[in-house]
Design a protein around this motif. Sequence first.
Motif, PDB file in Angstrom:
ATOM      1  N   ARG A 154       0.869  -1.140   0.155  1.00 48.03           N
ATOM      2  CA  ARG A 154       0.031  -0.064  -0.132  1.00 48.03           C
ATOM      3  C   ARG A 154       0.697   1.279  -0.061  1.00 48.03           C
ATOM      4  NH1 ARG A 154      -3.864  -1.715  -2.455  1.00 48.03           N
ATOM      5  NH2 ARG A 154      -4.450  -3.774  -2.043  1.00 48.03           N
ATOM      6  N   GLY A 155       2.081   1.178   0.229  1.00 43.32           N
ATOM      7  CA  GLY A 155       2.838   2.178  -0.057  1.00 43.32           C
ATOM      8  C   GLY A 155       3.220   2.548  -1.741  1.00 43.32           C
ATOM      9  N   LEU A 156       2.491   1.554  -2.403  1.00 43.90           N
ATOM     10  CA  LEU A 156       3.008   2.089  -3.752  1.00 43.90           C
ATOM     11  C   LEU A 156       1.714   1.801  -4.464  1.00 43.90           C
ATOM     12  CD1 LEU A 156       4.703   1.603  -6.355  1.00 43.90           C
ATOM     13  CD2 LEU A 156       4.254  -0.678  -6.457  1.00 43.90           C
ATOM     14  N   LEU A 157       0.766   1.139  -4.006  1.00 45.30           N
ATOM     15  CA  LEU A 157      -0.713   1.239  -4.396  1.00 45.30           C
ATOM     16  C   LEU A 157      -1.841   1.727  -3.530  1.00 45.30           C
ATOM     17  CD1 LEU A 157      -0.515  -2.480  -5.738  1.00 45.30           C
ATOM     18  CD2 LEU A 157      -0.204  -0.520  -7.209  1.00 45.30           C
ATOM     19  N   GLY A 158      -2.866   2.282  -4.089  1.00 48.28           N
ATOM     20  CA  GLY A 158      -4.042   2.926  -3.171  1.00 48.28           C
ATOM     21  C   GLY A 158      -4.897   1.690  -2.768  1.00 48.28           C
ATOM     22  N   HIS A 159      -6.007   2.192  -2.414  1.00 50.31           N
ATOM     23  CA  HIS A 159      -6.941   1.299  -1.725  1.00 50.31           C
ATOM     24  C   HIS A 159      -8.335   1.869  -1.674  1.00 50.31           C
ATOM     25  CE1 HIS A 159      -9.042  -1.855   0.872  1.00 50.31           C
ATOM     26  NE2 HIS A 159      -8.130  -2.594   0.677  1.00 50.31           N
ATOM     27  N   PRO A 160      -9.319   1.247  -1.992  1.00 49.26           N
ATOM     28  CA  PRO A 160     -10.536   2.135  -1.961  1.00 49.26           C
ATOM     29  C   PRO A 160     -11.453   2.085  -0.766  1.00 49.26           C
ATOM     30  CG  PRO A 160     -10.831  -0.278  -2.999  1.00 49.26           C
ATOM     31  CD  PRO A 160      -9.335  -0.084  -2.658  1.00 49.26           C
ATOM     32  N   ALA A 161     -10.917   1.488   0.198  1.00 49.58           N
ATOM     33  CA  ALA A 161     -11.829   1.339   1.319  1.00 49.58           C
ATOM     34  C   ALA A 161     -11.194   2.056   2.642  1.00 49.58           C
ATOM     35  CB  ALA A 161     -11.916  -0.121   1.603  1.00 49.58           C
ATOM     36  N   GLY A 162     -11.036   3.124   2.502  1.00 44.91           N
ATOM     37  CA  GLY A 162     -10.677   3.998   3.665  1.00 44.91           C
ATOM     38  C   GLY A 162      -9.146   3.887   4.243  1.00 44.91           C
ATOM     39  N   TYR A 163      -8.247   3.856   3.323  1.00 41.39           N
ATOM     40  CA  TYR A 163      -6.779   3.610   3.591  1.00 41.39           C
ATOM     41  C   TYR A 163      -5.975   4.798   3.563  1.00 41.39           C
ATOM     42  CZ  TYR A 163      -6.668  -1.367   4.724  1.00 41.39           C
ATOM     43  OH  TYR A 163      -6.541  -2.766   5.169  1.00 41.39           O
ATOM     44  N   LEU A 222      -7.067 -12.363  -4.537  1.00 45.58           N
ATOM     45  CA  LEU A 222      -6.077 -13.275  -5.430  1.00 45.58           C
ATOM     46  C   LEU A 222      -6.447 -13.061  -6.888  1.00 45.58           C
ATOM     47  CD1 LEU A 222      -7.309 -16.619  -3.567  1.00 45.58           C
ATOM     48  CD2 LEU A 222      -5.196 -15.381  -3.301  1.00 45.58           C
ATOM     49  N   ALA A 223      -7.201 -12.358  -7.513  1.00 46.15           N
ATOM     50  CA  ALA A 223      -7.336 -12.093  -8.873  1.00 46.15           C
ATOM     51  C   ALA A 223      -6.111 -11.003  -9.165  1.00 46.15           C
ATOM     52  CB  ALA A 223      -8.793 -11.313  -9.041  1.00 46.15           C
ATOM     53  N   ARG A 224      -5.523 -10.458  -8.265  1.00 46.47           N
ATOM     54  CA  ARG A 224      -4.283  -9.645  -8.524  1.00 46.47           C
ATOM     55  C   ARG A 224      -2.967 -10.422  -8.175  1.00 46.47           C
ATOM     56  NH1 ARG A 224      -4.706  -4.192  -8.259  1.00 46.47           N
ATOM     57  NH2 ARG A 224      -2.352  -4.336  -8.769  1.00 46.47           N
ATOM     58  N   VAL A 225      -3.170 -11.563  -7.600  1.00 45.37           N
ATOM     59  CA  VAL A 225      -1.854 -12.264  -7.044  1.00 45.37           C
ATOM     60  C   VAL A 225      -1.242 -13.413  -7.907  1.00 45.37           C
ATOM     61  CG1 VAL A 225      -0.563 -13.252  -5.192  1.00 45.37           C
ATOM     62  CG2 VAL A 225      -2.165 -11.760  -4.694  1.00 45.37           C
ATOM     63  N   PRO A 226      -0.425 -13.092  -8.846  1.00 46.40           N
ATOM     64  CA  PRO A 226      -0.172 -14.137  -9.799  1.00 46.40           C
ATOM     65  C   PRO A 226       0.245 -15.677  -9.115  1.00 46.40           C
ATOM     66  CG  PRO A 226       1.104 -12.237 -10.397  1.00 46.40           C
ATOM     67  CD  PRO A 226       0.442 -12.017  -8.937  1.00 46.40           C
ATOM     68  N   LYS A 227       0.666 -15.662  -7.786  1.00 46.97           N
ATOM     69  CA  LYS A 227       1.103 -16.709  -6.904  1.00 46.97           C
ATOM     70  C   LYS A 227      -0.390 -17.496  -6.813  1.00 46.97           C
ATOM     71  CE  LYS A 227       4.443 -18.456  -6.102  1.00 46.97           C
ATOM     72  NZ  LYS A 227       5.134 -19.757  -6.666  1.00 46.97           N
ATOM     73  N   ASP A 259       5.120 -10.045  -2.071  1.00 49.90           N
ATOM     74  CA  ASP A 259       3.412  -9.999  -2.387  1.00 49.90           C
ATOM     75  C   ASP A 259       2.812 -10.987  -3.413  1.00 49.90           C
ATOM     76  OD1 ASP A 259       4.948  -9.077  -4.412  1.00 49.90           O
ATOM     77  OD2 ASP A 259       3.716  -7.182  -4.699  1.00 49.90           O
ATOM     78  N   GLY A 260       3.942 -12.157  -3.730  1.00 51.99           N
ATOM     79  CA  GLY A 260       3.491 -12.980  -4.693  1.00 51.99           C
ATOM     80  C   GLY A 260       3.169 -12.454  -6.100  1.00 51.99           C
ATOM     81  N   GLY A 261       3.805 -11.366  -6.201  1.00 48.05           N
ATOM     82  CA  GLY A 261       3.509 -10.541  -7.542  1.00 48.05           C
ATOM     83  C   GLY A 261       2.648  -9.726  -7.799  1.00 48.05           C
ATOM     84  N   TYR A 262       1.782  -9.496  -6.641  1.00 50.49           N
ATOM     85  CA  TYR A 262       0.763  -8.481  -6.532  1.00 50.49           C
ATOM     86  C   TYR A 262       1.064  -7.108  -7.133  1.00 50.49           C
ATOM     87  CZ  TYR A 262      -3.079  -5.568  -4.573  1.00 50.49           C
ATOM     88  OH  TYR A 262      -4.313  -4.951  -4.267  1.00 50.49           O
ATOM     89  N   THR A 263       2.234  -6.573  -6.898  1.00 46.64           N
ATOM     90  CA  THR A 263       2.544  -5.088  -7.415  1.00 46.64           C
ATOM     91  C   THR A 263       3.016  -5.272  -8.813  1.00 46.64           C
ATOM     92  OG1 THR A 263       4.862  -5.248  -6.272  1.00 46.64           O
ATOM     93  CG2 THR A 263       3.066  -4.143  -5.092  1.00 46.64           C
ATOM     94  N   ALA A 264       3.471  -6.365  -9.182  1.00 45.18           N
ATOM     95  CA  ALA A 264       4.022  -6.463 -10.585  1.00 45.18           C
ATOM     96  C   ALA A 264       2.825  -6.242 -11.666  1.00 45.18           C
ATOM     97  CB  ALA A 264       4.887  -8.019 -10.803  1.00 45.18           C
TER      98      ALA A 264
END
Length: 265
Positions: A154-163, A222-227, A259-264
């Motif tokens: 979350r330092g790189l990506l935003g979040h829609p639910a109050g972060y 999981l839809a965003r985690v390649p692993k 992150d299992g590839g989440y930010t990739a």
Amino acid sequence: MNALSNPLSMFEVKGQVALITGASGAFGMVAARVLAGAGCKLVLVAGNQEALDEIAQECRDTGAEVTTINKRPSDEETCNGLVAQAVEAYGRLDILVVASGMNKVALINDMSPETFESVMDANVTQSWLLARAAAGQMKAQGDGGKIVLVSSARGLLGHPAGYTAYCASKAATDGIVKALGCELGPTGITVNAIAPTVFRSPLTAWMFGDDEKAKTVRAGFLARVPKGRLGEPEDLAGPLLFLASRASDFYTGHILYADGGYTAG
């Protein structure tokens, strides 16, 4: 011996002194177990006395030397004192792991400025103060050191639910890591961060459940985690030992995403 012919020697930290804040929290407990198992002398810091005693005893049961301090790194005096107590206990400080911090979730118009400031203080100011105190001691020792902060995807990506507070605090943490990596590089002190996505902990255990809410939320991640899975505590062990050992001597100012590839993607 040449590290290329004995590569495991690069990960040797036996006998080194490690100060871990937030030691009773999810990542702090991982750090304590890993560094205890690797033979470090530990100074474990946490505000929860009962949980602190439990993780300290677990580490002692592995044969580790452990000193506990029941405090939170809330201000400059306390942060300086934690480093001083580590030095008093073991004569030096080699590794700092800042695993303390917080998150408070609320949409921006439901979050008070005081709440925003409390998250920034816990995650940014306290990390800066601890790094400052540790760097002073490590520079005085003259033989380098390892500072590891905890960031987040979350330092790189935003979040829609109050972060907003959490994302801002972790982006600031990344900035501290990069700036200190540059500033302290010539001293032999490395400054890096581990940035996980969701991994199993007491706070996230519900996401691993079988109820419909857990399945729905998990599917979104999981839809965003390649692993194809969420993180386990063991997924943080290797990165931590790498950043705490001389295996990472040429790595500084780096954000290591666990992150299992989440930010990739």
